[in-house]
Scaffold this motif. Sequence first.
Motif, PDB file in Angstrom:
ATOM      1  N   HIS A  20       0.372  -1.386   0.411  1.00  0.00           N
ATOM      2  CA  HIS A  20      -0.026   0.185  -0.250  1.00  0.00           C
ATOM      3  C   HIS A  20       1.204   1.543   0.333  1.00  0.00           C
ATOM      4  O   HIS A  20       0.460   2.154  -0.398  1.00  0.00           O
ATOM      5  N   ALA A  21       1.832   1.118   0.783  1.00  0.00           N
ATOM      6  CA  ALA A  21       3.013   3.010   0.866  1.00  0.00           C
ATOM      7  C   ALA A  21       3.860   2.321  -0.605  1.00  0.00           C
ATOM      8  O   ALA A  21       4.015   3.735  -0.753  1.00  0.00           O
ATOM      9  N   ILE A  22       4.206   1.356  -1.361  1.00  0.00           N
ATOM     10  CA  ILE A  22       4.818   1.362  -1.704  1.00  0.00           C
ATOM     11  C   ILE A  22       4.627   0.950  -3.433  1.00  0.00           C
ATOM     12  O   ILE A  22       3.993   2.078  -4.610  1.00  0.00           O
ATOM     13  N   TYR A  23       4.109   0.002  -3.371  1.00  0.00           N
ATOM     14  CA  TYR A  23       3.356  -0.736  -5.042  1.00  0.00           C
ATOM     15  C   TYR A  23       2.192   0.513  -5.679  1.00  0.00           C
ATOM     16  O   TYR A  23       2.053   0.810  -6.074  1.00  0.00           O
ATOM     17  N   TRP A  24       1.401   0.949  -4.550  1.00  0.00           N
ATOM     18  CA  TRP A  24       0.078   1.402  -4.705  1.00  0.00           C
ATOM     19  C   TRP A  24       0.374   3.115  -5.535  1.00  0.00           C
ATOM     20  O   TRP A  24      -0.159   3.339  -6.105  1.00  0.00           O
ATOM     21  N   PRO A  25       0.944   2.992  -4.138  1.00  0.00           N
ATOM     22  CA  PRO A  25       1.357   5.022  -5.648  1.00  0.00           C
ATOM     23  C   PRO A  25       1.700   5.068  -6.597  1.00  0.00           C
ATOM     24  O   PRO A  25       1.461   5.697  -7.003  1.00  0.00           O
ATOM     25  N   THR A  26       2.733   4.177  -6.641  1.00  0.00           N
ATOM     26  CA  THR A  26       3.419   4.184  -7.477  1.00  0.00           C
ATOM     27  C   THR A  26       2.836   3.969  -8.753  1.00  0.00           C
ATOM     28  O   THR A  26       3.127   4.034 -10.160  1.00  0.00           O
ATOM     29  N   MET A  27       1.919   2.343  -9.004  1.00  0.00           N
ATOM     30  CA  MET A  27       0.945   2.630 -10.164  1.00  0.00           C
ATOM     31  C   MET A  27      -0.133   2.891 -10.522  1.00  0.00           C
ATOM     32  O   MET A  27       0.090   3.238 -11.124  1.00  0.00           O
ATOM     33  N   LEU A  28       0.305   4.194  -9.563  1.00  0.00           N
ATOM     34  CA  LEU A  28      -1.003   5.338  -9.668  1.00  0.00           C
ATOM     35  C   LEU A  28      -0.218   6.161 -10.389  1.00  0.00           C
ATOM     36  O   LEU A  28      -1.155   6.834 -11.019  1.00  0.00           O
ATOM     37  N   LYS A  29       0.534   6.323 -10.086  1.00  0.00           N
ATOM     38  CA  LYS A  29       1.436   7.942 -10.820  1.00  0.00           C
ATOM     39  C   LYS A  29       1.417   7.177 -12.482  1.00  0.00           C
ATOM     40  O   LYS A  29       1.238   8.135 -13.109  1.00  0.00           O
ATOM     41  N   ALA A  30       2.220   5.729 -12.031  1.00  0.00           N
ATOM     42  CA  ALA A  30       2.396   5.213 -13.764  1.00  0.00           C
ATOM     43  C   ALA A  30       0.968   5.549 -14.796  1.00  0.00           C
ATOM     44  O   ALA A  30       0.708   6.032 -15.904  1.00  0.00           O
ATOM     45  N   MET A  31      -0.153   5.372 -13.485  1.00  0.00           N
ATOM     46  CA  MET A  31      -1.061   5.447 -14.272  1.00  0.00           C
ATOM     47  C   MET A  31      -1.886   6.880 -15.055  1.00  0.00           C
ATOM     48  O   MET A  31      -2.590   7.330 -15.479  1.00  0.00           O
ATOM     49  N   GLY A  32      -1.183   7.798 -14.792  1.00  0.00           N
ATOM     50  CA  GLY A  32      -1.586   9.390 -14.200  1.00  0.00           C
ATOM     51  C   GLY A  32      -1.952   9.922 -13.067  1.00  0.00           C
ATOM     52  O   GLY A  32      -3.484  10.813 -13.554  1.00  0.00           O
TER      53      GLY A  32
END
Length: 641
Positions: A264-276
Amino acid sequence: MTAYYLTTPIFYVNAQPHLGHAYSAVVADAVCRYQRLLGKDVRFQTGTDEHGDKIVQAAADAEVSVKEYVDKISAMFKAAWPVLSIVPDTFVRTTDPAHMGVVQGILQQVYDRGDIYFSEYTGLYCKGCEQFLTEKELKDGKCPDHLTEPERISEQNYFFRMSKYQEWLIDHITNHPEFITPERYRNEALSFLKEPLEDLCISRPTTRLTWGIPLPFDSRFVTYVWFDALINYLSGLGYPAGENFARYWPVAEHVIAKDILKPHAIYWPTMLKAMGLEPYKRLHVHGYWNMNETKMSKSLGNVVRPGELVTEFGADSVRYFLLREMSFGLDAGFSKEALMARHNSDLTNDLGNLFSRSLTMVKNFAASVVPQPGTPSAQDRELADAALAMLTQYREHLDHFAFHRALAAVWEVISRANKYIVSTQPWELAKDPQQATQLSTVLYTLLETLRLITLTLHPIMPETAAKMAEALGVTGENNLTDCGMWGRLMPGKAITPGAQLFPRLQQEAKDKPQPQKTKAMKEPSTEEAPAPEADGLVTFDAFQNLELRVAEIIAAEKIAKSDRLLKLTVKAPEERTIVAGIAQHYQPEELVGRQVIIVANLKPAKLMGVASHGMVLAAKDGDRLILSALSGPVAPGSRVA
Ligand code: MSP
């Protein structure tokens, strides 16, 4: 209306719901109810995580098809929540075609942007976590959560370029102090990020696993369960289209336990960032419920079923216990004894008694209507000020998920209000017509205090708060901003003294604290008992056989069909029932909180069907009967010598 969106983790369907899962859901439900009291437009989401190795394994163990298995356990989660008055707005299942479609859309988009690539990886894989673990994360070579050795696996897979977003994520966490709370978990996330981030393996070859969402760009692979699961927070909003996504995503907050901090703290925010997309607003991380110092979990076989506790204690009592006993962020130990103690002491004694005493007095002394208060005395004002200050503290604490603090503040006022009854003595005021206005002011102050307490309890104990609101005639008046001021109760309005809020529960005999065995506890036999001396004096030995103790009255009620007897529950220090012939001299509501002297080693006797364990000492003065008392507070159970 301001929007608010809160989620629980979606729970793996490899196990039935236990108290650990229930805690996250109770927390989220309580916060959502609280946000509704603030007038917000709230969306509360939960669901089940149904793909991956673990689920396939669990279905195989149960010897049913995977589909049958996930349907069954998902339904159990869905059914478990209302039993605890947990009422989500959406329940996402990751095997729903709608969710699967959203995951595939996102994979394709991130792939097209170049943030997903094909490569080979060798690593240590924990089946329990469904994650590759680094050497550093292991404890004695084992996964710290599952206590099993991870397998070394090497295979070709698709990878998400997580490393690309490392610097951005460090900046984001650093610049948004509330992004991950409590602070210890923010620090933990930042410490993960001190090491270079590896890219995230987001596929599993179908040769190994077929129970997953096929990659839209390569059907030889299914999606790694975490990449699939995290997206529930978007798919449940109808992402990418739909009003709900636009309305709720900008205010999204998640509740999780520390076991799933990294995704939740690492994968998820970076995934969201990659989705814009913007990251979520806040991540609230709690600790574990432990049983004898070990995390409650299916794999360790030490779980407690929430439904069973609800049958025994009631939903509100379990909710209260969970929220009061755990400091959000830290671990807490579960025991039924602790739940029983909170139930009997905080709920039955403190809250239940305050409520029933106050309403009974309004019934007896004010014909069951809200009395017209006069000018408040310093003492009245003190209670009113404390209740209002409590409301401010309560909000401050709930805004930060500090439930135990919020509840401690509420209980502080409950305890003050109980003391206020003892010191204002409304039953004495009621005897003197000259003091009628003062009596009305005291009763009004109590009712208003109870109304404010009720407001705070809606999110925590919804059924109890509804009962209290109904008795006070304030059903539906529960907007914290509008109703959180003094003096909203209208004089002349009817109140309905109602049923008992919480039944007192008996501990099973084996759990009952045994009174200390002293010489005097022995029932003196006729042979042993020294006879009174001829001069009418008793020997010191005879006196010593009598065990006198200080007892605190924690509940008092009339005994049906008797106008002489009251049933008292006292602490001395163990709880016991004493039947006392004082009903013509004392009202039950004026007794709670008093300390008296009892004979503790009297042979139990049944009076009007109620077993009495001891005798309360009182002085007889003509027709009057005055209870024994001490000149200052004493620990209940202290010997009187
Ligand atoms: N499916 C993943 C979560 C995916 S979220 C996108 C998962 N599921 S789980 O069924 O294992 O649930 C883990 C969560 O259950 C924890 O994060 C916590 O919320 C709750 N708990 C499970 N056991 C717990 C305790 N013993 N104590 C407190 N919470 C616990 O991980």
